[in-house]
Design a protein around this motif. Structure first.
Motif, short mmCIF file in Angstrom:
data_model
loop_
_atom_site.label_atom_id
_atom_site.label_comp_id
_atom_site.label_asym_id
_atom_site.label_seq_id
_atom_site.Cartn_x
_atom_site.Cartn_y
_atom_site.Cartn_z
N UNK A 25 89.52 -30.57 101.53
CA UNK A 25 88.13 -30.90 101.19
C UNK A 25 87.69 -30.40 99.82
N UNK A 26 88.57 -29.78 99.04
CA UNK A 26 88.14 -29.33 97.71
C UNK A 26 89.00 -29.91 96.60
N UNK A 44 92.67 -23.45 98.51
CA UNK A 44 92.76 -24.77 99.12
C UNK A 44 91.94 -24.73 100.40
N UNK A 45 90.95 -25.60 100.49
CA UNK A 45 90.09 -25.65 101.67
C UNK A 45 90.58 -26.77 102.60
N UNK A 46 90.87 -26.39 103.82
CA UNK A 46 91.44 -27.32 104.80
C UNK A 46 90.53 -27.39 106.02
N UNK A 47 90.37 -28.59 106.55
CA UNK A 47 89.56 -28.77 107.76
C UNK A 47 90.34 -29.57 108.79
N UNK A 48 90.24 -29.14 110.03
CA UNK A 48 90.79 -29.90 111.15
C UNK A 48 89.64 -30.69 111.77
N UNK A 99 87.89 -28.83 114.80
CA UNK A 99 86.71 -28.77 113.93
C UNK A 99 86.64 -27.51 113.06
N UNK A 100 87.71 -26.74 113.02
CA UNK A 100 87.70 -25.49 112.25
C UNK A 100 88.07 -25.75 110.79
N UNK A 101 87.49 -24.94 109.88
CA UNK A 101 87.85 -24.95 108.46
C UNK A 101 88.51 -23.62 108.11
N UNK A 102 89.36 -23.65 107.09
CA UNK A 102 89.97 -22.41 106.61
C UNK A 102 90.26 -22.54 105.13
N UNK A 147 100.11 -37.61 107.95
CA UNK A 147 99.59 -37.69 106.59
C UNK A 147 99.68 -36.31 105.95
N UNK A 148 100.33 -36.24 104.79
CA UNK A 148 100.40 -34.96 104.08
C UNK A 148 99.77 -35.12 102.71
N UNK A 149 99.30 -34.01 102.16
CA UNK A 149 98.60 -34.00 100.89
C UNK A 149 99.43 -33.27 99.84
N UNK A 150 99.39 -33.78 98.60
CA UNK A 150 100.02 -33.12 97.45
C UNK A 150 98.91 -32.69 96.50
N UNK A 151 98.72 -31.39 96.37
CA UNK A 151 97.65 -30.85 95.51
C UNK A 151 98.27 -30.43 94.18
N UNK A 152 97.90 -31.12 93.12
CA UNK A 152 98.45 -30.81 91.80
C UNK A 152 97.84 -29.50 91.27
N UNK A 153 98.69 -28.60 90.82
CA UNK A 153 98.24 -27.39 90.13
C UNK A 153 98.70 -27.54 88.68
N UNK A 154 97.74 -27.82 87.80
CA UNK A 154 98.02 -28.17 86.41
C UNK A 154 97.57 -27.03 85.51
#
Length: 266
Positions: A25-26, A44-48, A99-102, A147-154
Motif C-alpha cells: 500500500x505504499x 514496505x507497508x503490507x495489508x491482508x 484485515x491486518x496491516x504490517x 500475485x507477487x509484488x516487485x518493489x524497486x529500490x532505486x
C-alpha cells in the motif's frame, strides 16, 4: 448430461481459484539520492485484505526489462549496477491475520567506495506463501494463482554527473480496448534512471498543418532497459501523416525523431 456439466463446473471453479488478499500500500518504487558511507531507511507497508490468515515472504532479486515484453528476475549480485548487497530487511517472513496491516523495515548501507556515478537498483519481492494442507483430498485439479509484488529500490549516486540517454527503438499503431494507440519503444542507454514522457506532434502530410499534440503517461525507465510508451491517437482520422516524436525527462532533456505514420481504418 447434467452430471457431466456439474463435473465441468466444479473443475472450472477449482481451476480459476485465485489467491488474493495481499497488497502493498505504499508504492512499488522507492527512490533515494545517496552518498558514500551513508545509511538510508525505508519501509514496505503490507495489508491482508482477505478473510484468512496469510504468511508473506520477502526476498531480494536483481531486475531488468526490455520493450519486447521480457522481464528478467535474477539472483542478487548478477547485475553490475545492483544495490542488493547494500539492503538488509528486519525480517524475511511475516504472518498477517485477516484485515491486518504490517510494516517491514529495510536499511540501505551504502559502501564507502562507490566511484561510478549513476543509478544502482534491485527489487524486494513480496510473495504470499501458499499453505499446503496434506489432508486435502479433494478430487480434481486445484490450481492457485499467486500475485507477487516487485518493489524497486532505486539509488542514485552523484546524479549530477550522470544522465539518461534515450533512444527510439521502434513504433507501431495498434487497436487497444477500442482505442487507436501509438506505441513507442524507448531505451535508456545512459547510466541514470529517469521518468520520461513521450509526445507526438502530428502534421498533415500535404499541407504541413499541425493537427495536434498527444502524450503518454510518464513512466520510469532504468538504465540499459527499454519499454513501450502508449499514446492515444484515436482522434486522428485514417491517413498518412508526418510526425515528430519527442521524449522528455524530468530535467527537460528532450530527444526527438521525425517519422511517418499511417493510421489505418480497421
Amino acid at each position: 448430461m447434467i452430471k457431466s456439466i456439474l463435473v465441468l463446473l466444479i473443475f472450472f471453479l477449482q481451476f480459476c481459484f485465485l489467491k488474493a488478499g495481499i497488497v502493498v500500500i505504499n508504492g512499488l518504487s522507492h527512490s533515494y539520492n545517496i552518498e558514500n558511507g551513508k545509511v538510508y531507511k525505508g519501509k514496505i507497508e503490507i495489508e491482508n485484505t482477505g478473510n484468512q490468515i496469510q504468511s508473506v515472504k520477502l526476498f531480494l532479486q536483481d531486475y531488468s526489462y526490455k520493450s519486447n515484453g521480457t522481464i528478467y528476475y535474477s539472483a542478487p549480485q548478477t547485475n553490475s549496477k545492483t544495490n542488493s548487497g547494500w539492503i538488509k530487511m528486519n525480517t524475511n517472513l511475516v504472518t498477517l491475520k485477516a484485515k491486518q496491516k504490517t510494516e517491514v523495515y529495510y536499511e540501505i548501507n551504502v559502501p564507502n567506495n562507490i566511484s561510478e556515478p549513476g543509478t544502482y537498483w534491485s527489487v524486494i519481492m513480496v510473495e504470499p506463501v501458499e499453505e499446503i494442507n496434506p489432508n486435502n483430498n479433494k478430487q480434481g485439479v486445484n490450481i492457485t494463482s499467486i500475485i507477487r509484488y516487485a518493489i524497486q529500490v532505486i539509488t542514485d549516486f552523484d546524479s549530477e554527473k550522470a544522465k539518461p540517454d534515450l533512444k527510439f527503438e521502434g513504433i507501431k499503431i495498434e487497436k487497444q480496448e477500442g482505442k487507436q494507440m501509438l506505441k513507442v519503444a524507448i531505451a535508456n542507454k545512459g547510466n541514470l534512471y529517469c521518468k520520461p514522457t513521450v509526445t507526438v506532434e502530428i502534421y498533415n502530410k500535404k499541407t504541413g498543418e499541425k493537427l495536434g499534440n498527444f502524450s503518454s503517461m510518464a513512466s520510469g525507465l532504468l538504465p540499459q532497459t527499454s519499454k513501450y510508451y502508449h499514446i492515444d491517437i484515436s482522434k486522428i482520422s485514417p491517413d498518412k501523416y508526418n510526425a515528430v516524436l519527442i521524449a522528455t525527462d524530468e530535467e527537460e532533456n528532450a530527444f526527438a525523431l521525425n517519422v511517418e505514420l499511417e493510421v489505418k481504418n480497421d
